[in-house]
Scaffold this motif. Structure first.
Motif, PDB file in Angstrom:
ATOM      1  N   GLN A  15      -1.163  16.560 -12.383  1.00 19.68           N
ATOM      2  CA  GLN A  15      -0.902  17.847 -11.753  1.00 19.68           C
ATOM      3  C   GLN A  15      -1.985  18.177 -10.733  1.00 19.68           C
ATOM      4  O   GLN A  15      -1.686  18.676  -9.641  1.00 19.68           O
ATOM      5  N   SER A  18      -1.509  16.088  -7.633  1.00 22.79           N
ATOM      6  CA  SER A  18      -0.308  16.526  -6.915  1.00 22.79           C
ATOM      7  C   SER A  18      -0.562  17.802  -6.121  1.00 22.79           C
ATOM      8  O   SER A  18      -0.157  17.925  -4.958  1.00 22.79           O
ATOM      9  N   SER A  21      -2.831  17.052  -3.173  1.00 22.06           N
ATOM     10  CA  SER A  21      -2.057  16.374  -2.128  1.00 22.06           C
ATOM     11  C   SER A  21      -1.214  17.362  -1.335  1.00 22.06           C
ATOM     12  O   SER A  21      -1.112  17.260  -0.107  1.00 22.06           O
ATOM     13  N   ALA A  39       4.814   8.220  -4.399  1.00 24.54           N
ATOM     14  CA  ALA A  39       4.105   8.260  -5.679  1.00 24.54           C
ATOM     15  C   ALA A  39       4.404   7.009  -6.497  1.00 24.54           C
ATOM     16  O   ALA A  39       5.517   6.494  -6.476  1.00 24.54           O
TER      17      ALA A  39
END
Length: 52
Positions: A15, A18, A21, A39
């Motif tokens: 998480q 992510s 990013s 991914a």
């Protein structure tokens, strides 16, 4: 740019990486740059995998 996580540091590494990013992507777009997202996730927990 490549983003990675460290499972030994945080159980929320996926998480965290992510979200980081996503913010980097938004900053790139703000600067007029393009971006793409891909991914690869390797789960060592094969319990939920069914063999055909």
């Amino acid at each position: 740019m490549a983003m990675g996580g460290r499972p030994s540091i945080s159980k929320y590494w996926l998480q965290d990486a992510s979200i980081a990013s996503a913010f980097i992507w938004l900053a790139a777009e703000e600067e007029g740059l393009g971006g793409a997202f891909g991914a690869i996730y390797h789960s060592e927990d094969a319990e939920g995998i069914r063999k055909a």
